[in-house]
Each structure stands twice: as C-alpha cells, then as structure tokens.
Design a protein around this motif. Structure first.
Motif, PDB file in Angstrom:
ATOM      1  N   LEU A 152       0.834  -1.203   0.000  1.00  0.00           N
ATOM      2  CA  LEU A 152       0.000   0.000   0.000  1.00  0.00           C
ATOM      3  C   LEU A 152       0.872   1.258   0.000  1.00  0.00           C
ATOM      4  CD1 LEU A 152      -2.792   1.296   0.143  1.00  0.00           C
ATOM      5  CD2 LEU A 152      -2.690   1.067   2.649  1.00  0.00           C
ATOM      6  N   ALA A 153       1.978   1.211   0.750  1.00  0.00           N
ATOM      7  CA  ALA A 153       2.891   2.358   0.781  1.00  0.00           C
ATOM      8  C   ALA A 153       3.520   2.583  -0.594  1.00  0.00           C
ATOM      9  CB  ALA A 153       3.977   2.133   1.830  1.00  0.00           C
ATOM     10  N   GLN A 155       2.197   1.772  -3.448  1.00  0.00           N
ATOM     11  CA  GLN A 155       1.131   2.305  -4.305  1.00  0.00           C
ATOM     12  C   GLN A 155       0.944   3.804  -4.076  1.00  0.00           C
ATOM     13  OE1 GLN A 155      -2.097  -0.295  -3.181  1.00  0.00           O
ATOM     14  NE2 GLN A 155      -1.672  -1.754  -4.831  1.00  0.00           N
ATOM     15  N   ARG A 156       1.055   4.230  -2.823  1.00  0.00           N
ATOM     16  CA  ARG A 156       0.963   5.669  -2.536  1.00  0.00           C
ATOM     17  C   ARG A 156       2.136   6.416  -3.154  1.00  0.00           C
ATOM     18  NH1 ARG A 156      -1.041   3.988   2.938  1.00  0.00           N
ATOM     19  NH2 ARG A 156       1.130   4.008   3.649  1.00  0.00           N
ATOM     20  N   LEU A 157       3.333   5.815  -3.102  1.00  0.00           N
ATOM     21  CA  LEU A 157       4.500   6.452  -3.693  1.00  0.00           C
ATOM     22  C   LEU A 157       4.330   6.566  -5.212  1.00  0.00           C
ATOM     23  CD1 LEU A 157       7.368   7.605  -3.394  1.00  0.00           C
ATOM     24  CD2 LEU A 157       8.244   5.265  -3.588  1.00  0.00           C
ATOM     25  N   CYS A 158       3.830   5.511  -5.841  1.00  0.00           N
ATOM     26  CA  CYS A 158       3.593   5.555  -7.293  1.00  0.00           C
ATOM     27  C   CYS A 158       2.573   6.636  -7.646  1.00  0.00           C
ATOM     28  CB  CYS A 158       3.111   4.191  -7.784  1.00  0.00           C
ATOM     29  SG  CYS A 158       4.393   2.899  -7.789  1.00  0.00           S
ATOM     30  N   ALA A 159       1.543   6.773  -6.819  1.00  0.00           N
ATOM     31  CA  ALA A 159       0.529   7.796  -7.080  1.00  0.00           C
ATOM     32  C   ALA A 159       1.137   9.194  -7.003  1.00  0.00           C
ATOM     33  CB  ALA A 159      -0.622   7.649  -6.097  1.00  0.00           C
ATOM     34  N   GLN A 160       2.025   9.419  -6.030  1.00  0.00           N
ATOM     35  CA  GLN A 160       2.668  10.730  -5.911  1.00  0.00           C
ATOM     36  C   GLN A 160       3.561  11.038  -7.100  1.00  0.00           C
ATOM     37  OE1 GLN A 160       4.168  11.947  -1.888  1.00  0.00           O
ATOM     38  NE2 GLN A 160       3.749   9.815  -1.401  1.00  0.00           N
ATOM     39  N   GLU A 165      -0.546   2.622 -10.475  1.00  0.00           N
ATOM     40  CA  GLU A 165      -0.462   1.835  -9.246  1.00  0.00           C
ATOM     41  C   GLU A 165      -0.285   0.356  -9.541  1.00  0.00           C
ATOM     42  OE1 GLU A 165      -3.614   2.608  -6.547  1.00  0.00           O
ATOM     43  OE2 GLU A 165      -3.342   4.787  -6.555  1.00  0.00           O
ATOM     44  N   ALA A 233       4.567   8.510   1.689  1.00  0.00           N
ATOM     45  CA  ALA A 233       4.110   7.172   1.320  1.00  0.00           C
ATOM     46  C   ALA A 233       4.230   6.201   2.488  1.00  0.00           C
ATOM     47  CB  ALA A 233       4.909   6.668   0.122  1.00  0.00           C
ATOM     48  N   GLY A 236       1.787   7.333   5.314  1.00  0.00           N
ATOM     49  CA  GLY A 236       0.392   7.443   4.896  1.00  0.00           C
ATOM     50  C   GLY A 236      -0.204   8.798   5.213  1.00  0.00           C
ATOM     51  N   SER A 238      -0.299  13.255   4.153  1.00  0.00           N
ATOM     52  CA  SER A 238      -0.271  14.155   3.013  1.00  0.00           C
ATOM     53  C   SER A 238       1.133  14.715   2.822  1.00  0.00           C
ATOM     54  CB  SER A 238      -1.256  15.301   3.219  1.00  0.00           C
ATOM     55  OG  SER A 238      -0.868  16.088   4.340  1.00  0.00           O
TER      56      SER A 238
END
Length: 328
Positions: A152-153, A155-160, A165, A233, A236, A238
């Motif tokens: 999940l972390a 995926q958050r990094l990829c989104a940023q 994802e 990321a 979790g 902002s």
C-alpha cells in the motif's frame, strides 16, 4: 655501331629492374617500420591504460575505506558519549566531498611525498543513507508472502510520482517470485534497474530511482533522512505533513519516533518495523578524474555496531547520484 645499339635496351632493362627492386625494398622496410611503430604505440597505450586502471582502483578503494572509517567513527563517538543513536543529515558522513585535487590530500600528510602527477587527479564522492529510500525488499515477508502494508505504501508512492499503481503490484509479485526461487523464477535483483526483469518499464524505473532501492534485507525507513515523497508514502500522510516533518528535522533531528510523532501534528501509527531514526545501510559513491579518464564506483556498506562491511561494489560509467535532496 649496330652492336652497341642493340646492347642499350638490355642495360635499360637491368637498370629498370634494379630500380623496381630498390623501390620494393624501401616499401617493405617502410611497411615493417610502420608496423613495428604501431605495435610499440599500442603496447604503450595498453600499459598506460592498465596503469591508470590499477591506480584508479587503488585510489577508489582508499576512498571507500575512508568512508567506512567516517561511518564507524560516527557510531563510535555516539556510543562513547552515551548519546542516543541517530543518523541524520547534519552528521559528517552526510557532507559530500566536492571535486578536489588529490595532491591537496597528500600534502596534508607529512609522511607522503607529493607526486607531480597527482596535480592532474581529482577525487569526489558522497555517502547517502540507503534507508532513506523505499526498500523494495520490504514488499515480501520472511514467509515469502506479499506484505500488504508495504505494498500500500508503494502504491501511494507511485501515485505521488504519477505512475500507474499497477506497477506496484507488478514489482511486489516479481519480488515474491524471485525470492521463492524455482526453475521459472528470475534472479533476486540487487539493483533497482534489475526490476526490469519483472516487466517494469524503463520510464517507471527512472522515476523511482531517486526514491527506491533494494537492500539485502527488510529495513525501516529513516525519518531523519527520507525525502518527502517517501515520508508521505511510508507514513500514509499528506505531502504537507511530510514537508512539516522534513522542516522540523532540519532544525532538530529526531532522536526517537516519539519526537517525530510530536512534530507531525497528526496521529501516526509508528513502529520499529516501518520507521526508525538510525540506519545500518549506506551507499558510497566515488568519482576519480585521471587526466582524460573518469572512473566512478558505487558501493553498499552495512554497519553493525562499529563494524562496517562492504556488501557489494561496482565500478564503471555510473548514473549520477539520486537528486532526492532537492525535496528534503
């Protein structure tokens, strides 16, 4: 008169044959001389290149030993003074060595005789915290299962980073399969660019380069050194909260996870398996400019207590170090 007239063509032929023979001899001698001269030039060039290669290897090896000494003394000083163990960007190891003449280092030692050739040798390098980046080895547990929290972390990094994802899932599946082994499995990657074996695209790898790596084992992210995207990321949170933490640690590095929690301004779920304020892995880069040749070396070192060991080394034309410090 008739007899003398008939003898002239024969003498002319003999003189022409002698001239042709002389020209062939001169041509052969010139060819052999040119070949010998080229062979001698080639041998000199090979010897010069080999000498430069050996000299560069010794100098970069010395630079690596110097980096290990800095990391060892940093930890030893903290232990001897009973300080809280922490690794942060204000410590001596985090200061990069700008390009400088090798003679300037040799002149500082009275036991060394400075060679005039050292004026043409320039050395530079840096030490970076390998645990400041997202360790892709964390994606797989010791039981060879995908760690959903770290996935999940990622995926958050990829989104940023504006990456699909699905790339995170592809990387996680590839890491799990390679660590499981088997006849159809790929080798376990040790460098980030080797995740291309999983089918990860080159643009994705290049985008992840300043923020991710692969370490020999699962590690926590150092909150004192991680760039803002990795902080956001991993925790979790902002980007603004991550930036607040990055600003706070500049003024006063975190000595514990509780310090980071107090500065965040929001509730964080911190634990030693995911976050830390100390590091055990560092990347050392050295660059040697010797006349027209440039040799670069990158190494990963692991620190256990005051013992610093080299985990791997590679030398050649390397990419420049990640520019993640811009967002710290």
């Amino acid at each position: 008169m008739t007899t003398h007239a008939r003898a002239r063509p024969s003498n002319s032929r003999h003189r022409g044959a002698a001239l042709l023979s002389a020209m062939l001899t001169v041509t052969m001698v010139a060819t052999l001389a040119a070949s010998a001269l080229w062979q001698q030039w080639r041998d000199v060039e090979i010897e010069t290149s080999e000498r430069a290669r050996v000299q560069a290897a010794w100098m970069l090896g010395g630079a690596l030993d110097w980096s290990r000494l800095i990391l060892r003394e940093s930890r030893r000083a903290a232990i001897s003074s009973n300080q809280t163990l922490t690794d942060n960007l204000s410590q001596p190891w985090a200061v990069p060595l700008q390009e400088a003449r090798l003679s300037s280092f040799l002149a500082a030692d009275q036991n060394n005789t400075v060679d005039s050739d050292a004026d043409d040798v320039f050395l530079s390098g840096s030490i970076t915290d390998a645990q400041s980046l997202f360790n892709l080895r964390n994606l797989v547990t010791d039981r060879n299962l995908i760690d959903e929290g770290w996935l999940l972390a990622l995926q958050r990094l990829c989104a940023q980073l504006n990456l699909p994802e699905q790339q995170a899932q592809l990387i996680a599946e590839g890491m799990r399969a390679s660590l499981a082994g088997g006849t159809d499995a790929t080798l376990v990657p040790q460098r980030l660019d080797e995740i291309a074996w999983f089918g990860v695209s080159l643009p994705t790898i290049q985008t992840l380069q300043p923020y991710a790596n692969i370490l020999p084992k699962r590690t926590a992210v150092n909150l004192n050194t991680a760039p803002v995207p990795v902080l956001a990321a991993t925790l979790g949170v902002s980007a603004s909260v991550a930036q607040r933490l990055a600003t706070a640690r500049t003024n006063k590095p975190f000595s514990s996870l509780a310090d980071a929690q107090a500065e965040a301004g929001v509730d964080l779920m911190l634990d030693d398996d995911h976050e830390a304020v100390v590091s055990n892995f560092f990347e050392v880069r050295g660059r040697l400019r010797l006349q027209q040749a440039v040799v670069e070396e990158r190494s990963l070192v692991g620190r256990e207590g005051t013992t610093v060991r080299v985990r791997w080394r590679e030398r050649g034309a390397l990419t420049p170090p990640p520019a993640a410090t811009v967002s710290r």
